[in-house]
Write a protein that holds these residues in place. Structure first.
Motif, short mmCIF file in Angstrom:
data_model
loop_
_atom_site.label_atom_id
_atom_site.label_comp_id
_atom_site.label_asym_id
_atom_site.label_seq_id
_atom_site.Cartn_x
_atom_site.Cartn_y
_atom_site.Cartn_z
N SER A 40 0.92 -1.21 0.23
CA SER A 40 0.08 -0.25 0.19
C SER A 40 0.95 1.28 -0.04
N PRO A 41 0.59 2.32 -0.82
CA PRO A 41 1.23 3.46 -0.70
C PRO A 41 1.22 4.26 0.42
N HIS A 42 0.12 4.15 1.24
CA HIS A 42 0.16 4.70 2.57
C HIS A 42 1.09 3.98 3.55
N ALA A 43 1.04 2.55 3.57
CA ALA A 43 2.04 2.12 4.40
C ALA A 43 3.42 2.32 4.14
N LYS A 44 3.68 2.52 3.01
CA LYS A 44 4.94 2.78 2.39
C LYS A 44 5.36 4.20 3.02
N TYR A 45 4.50 5.29 2.82
CA TYR A 45 4.93 6.68 3.01
C TYR A 45 4.91 6.62 4.56
N TRP A 46 4.22 6.07 5.45
CA TRP A 46 4.48 6.21 6.83
C TRP A 46 5.58 5.28 7.40
N TYR A 47 5.92 4.23 6.65
CA TYR A 47 7.02 3.66 7.12
C TYR A 47 8.27 4.18 6.83
N ALA A 48 8.43 5.07 5.67
CA ALA A 48 9.49 6.08 5.27
C ALA A 48 9.67 7.07 6.36
N SER A 95 13.04 7.90 13.38
CA SER A 95 13.81 7.01 14.41
C SER A 95 15.05 6.97 14.31
N ASP A 96 15.75 7.66 13.42
CA ASP A 96 17.00 7.91 13.01
C ASP A 96 17.71 9.36 12.86
N PRO A 97 17.54 10.05 13.81
CA PRO A 97 17.87 11.65 13.54
C PRO A 97 19.59 11.62 13.40
N GLU A 98 20.35 10.58 13.68
CA GLU A 98 21.73 10.80 13.43
C GLU A 98 22.08 10.24 12.14
N ASP A 99 21.06 9.74 11.30
CA ASP A 99 21.10 9.20 9.71
C ASP A 99 22.35 8.07 9.88
N ALA A 100 22.02 7.26 11.00
CA ALA A 100 22.84 5.85 11.00
C ALA A 100 22.42 4.93 9.94
N LYS A 101 21.07 5.11 9.53
CA LYS A 101 20.53 4.27 8.53
C LYS A 101 20.12 4.99 7.34
N ASP A 144 21.22 4.85 4.19
CA ASP A 144 20.88 4.20 2.94
C ASP A 144 19.50 3.59 2.96
N GLU A 145 18.96 2.87 4.14
CA GLU A 145 17.81 2.40 4.38
C GLU A 145 16.66 3.55 4.02
N LYS A 146 16.85 4.75 4.70
CA LYS A 146 16.13 5.85 4.65
C LYS A 146 15.72 6.46 3.08
N ILE A 147 16.82 6.42 2.53
CA ILE A 147 16.89 6.80 1.09
C ILE A 147 15.98 5.82 0.31
N THR A 148 16.16 4.72 0.56
CA THR A 148 15.49 3.47 -0.01
C THR A 148 14.10 3.45 0.16
N LYS A 186 19.64 12.20 0.06
CA LYS A 186 20.57 12.11 -0.89
C LYS A 186 21.69 12.99 -0.90
N ALA A 187 21.76 14.05 -0.58
CA ALA A 187 22.63 15.23 -0.55
C ALA A 187 23.74 14.80 0.52
N LYS A 188 23.14 14.18 1.64
CA LYS A 188 23.87 13.55 2.61
C LYS A 188 24.91 12.46 2.39
N ALA A 189 24.33 11.60 1.53
CA ALA A 189 24.83 10.46 1.13
C ALA A 189 25.97 10.48 0.56
N PRO A 190 27.05 9.67 0.82
CA PRO A 190 28.37 9.91 0.13
C PRO A 190 28.11 9.42 -1.72
N ALA A 191 29.11 9.96 -2.26
CA ALA A 191 29.06 9.30 -3.74
C ALA A 191 30.29 8.55 -4.04
N THR A 192 30.33 7.99 -5.15
CA THR A 192 31.24 7.00 -5.48
C THR A 192 32.06 7.58 -6.85
N VAL A 193 33.69 7.61 -6.72
CA VAL A 193 34.22 7.89 -8.03
C VAL A 193 35.04 6.66 -8.16
N LYS A 194 34.63 6.04 -9.57
CA LYS A 194 35.53 5.17 -9.99
C LYS A 194 36.68 5.79 -10.81
#
Length: 351
Positions: A88-96, A102-108, A110-114, A144-152
């Motif tokens: 359900s989109p409602h359950a997806k929204y409230w889960y995000a 629940s994670d003010p320090e952004d320890a998760k 990647d999970e939050k972005i997903t 996404k602005a806080k997430a690291p980037a990858t340089v190959k």
């Protein structure tokens, strides 16, 4: 804090969960009624069972209650369970949203972005409400602005060392770097090549492929020829030697000897003269004349050489130096001579 149950959308959320389950049961018969070929149609998902509906509703209500009590971790877990049971989109929204709170320090991070990305890309995301959808999209950009980037990073030649913002990185090219979003200076170096520095600006979750070609070092310049040493200064002239007084002393010595000889023969002449007066003879007359002549010559030599010696002692250094330059073997010889009718002194210099 506004409770989820107080939202005017809450009855619609529950209804949407039930409607979604009911629509799934009627989708396949409706498609067949419109003449769709059963072989070409996608297989319809199995309709949720009454037990699944009950489980999804229970999990959703538990999430709502935990969210109202600000137990966001439990709320996120319950909303995730509800969505896994019946998507359900409602359950997806409230889960995000619950996971984010629940994670003010952004320890998760990647999970939050997903979680937000899954909700935003859901076909029914706008059913939650336009304002909530826009807020979720804005929050996704922030995360996404806080997430690291990858340089190959690749280099020509390979095996180069890399520093990022002055910090050495482990390993050598080709190398994959995980960097924070923003601008970075990357330096690539290899032995025998000039170090090359590039600047990259990265966004969160971005993957950038970068290739760097190094330039070979130019050959070293030939060594410079050493400058000719300046000529050594000429040594100062030696101090002038003190003029020798030996010639003066020798001359004065001879003069003194002449004076002594003159005195001896003068005294003898006077003695012979006294004898001649008492007994005049030719022999005495010759003795008187000879002794007087020798005495005169001896005194003449003494006077001449005495003057010369005094001049040598009192003359200037230039004159004495000229005398000193005479050969060391030069000798001055002075001697009287007597004839029957004449007499005098003879001087001779030998070298």
């Amino acid at each position: 804090m506004r409770r989820l149950s107080d939202s005017p959308l809450f009855p619609r959320v529950v209804a949407a969960l039930v409607a979604g389950a009911m629509a799934a049961t009627t989708m396949a018969p409706a498609a067949q009624a419109q003449g769709a070929a059963p072989a070409e149609a996608a297989p319809a998902p199995a309709p949720p069972t009454p037990a699944q509906k009950a489980e999804a509703k229970k999990a959703y209500n538990a999430g709502k209650k935990a969210y109202g009590s600000e137990d966001f971790a439990a709320a996120a877990e319950s909303f995730k369970k509800a969505d896994d049971t019946i998507p359900s989109p409602h359950a997806k929204y409230w889960y995000a949203v619950s996971l984010d709170k629940s994670d003010p320090e952004d320890a998760k991070l990647d999970e939050k972005i997903t979680a937000f990305d899954v909700y935003i890309t859901d076909a029914g995301a706008d059913q939650v409400g336009q304002d909530l959808f826009e807020g979720a999209a804005k929050r996704l950009d922030e995360l996404k602005a806080k997430a690291p980037a990858t340089v190959k990073l690749n280099s020509v030649p390979e095996g180069a060392t890399v520093t990022v913002d002055g910090q050495a990185q482990q390993g050598a090219t080709p190398l994959e770097l995980t960097l924070a979003a923003g601008t970075h200076k990357i330096a690539v170096a290899a032995e025998g090549y000039l170090t090359k520095e590039i600047e990259v600006t990265l966004e969160g979750t971005q993957t950038l492929e970068q290739s760097v070609e190094l330039e070979a070092e130019p050959p070293p310049p030939p060594p410079a020829e050493p400058e000719a040493a300046p000529p050594a200064p000429e040594p100062p002239p030696p101090p002038p030697e003190e003029p020798s007084k030996v010639p003066a002393y020798v001359t004065l010595g001879i003069a003194g000897a002449g004076a002594i000889v003159g005195t001896i023969f003068g005294v003898s002449a006077l003695s012979k003269k006294s004898d001649f007066d008492d007994n005049p003879t030719n022999e005495l007359a010759d003795d008187v004349e000879r002794n007087a002549l020798i005495s005169d010559m001896a005194f003449g030599v003494a006077i001449t050489l005495g003057v010369t010696g005094v001049v040598l002692l009192t003359s200037k250094e230039e004159t004495a130096a000229k005398m000193e330059r005479l050969p060391r073997k030069a000798r001055l010889q002075v001697a009287p001579y007597v004839g029957r009718k004449s007499g005098g002194a003879a001087a001779r210099i030998t070298f």
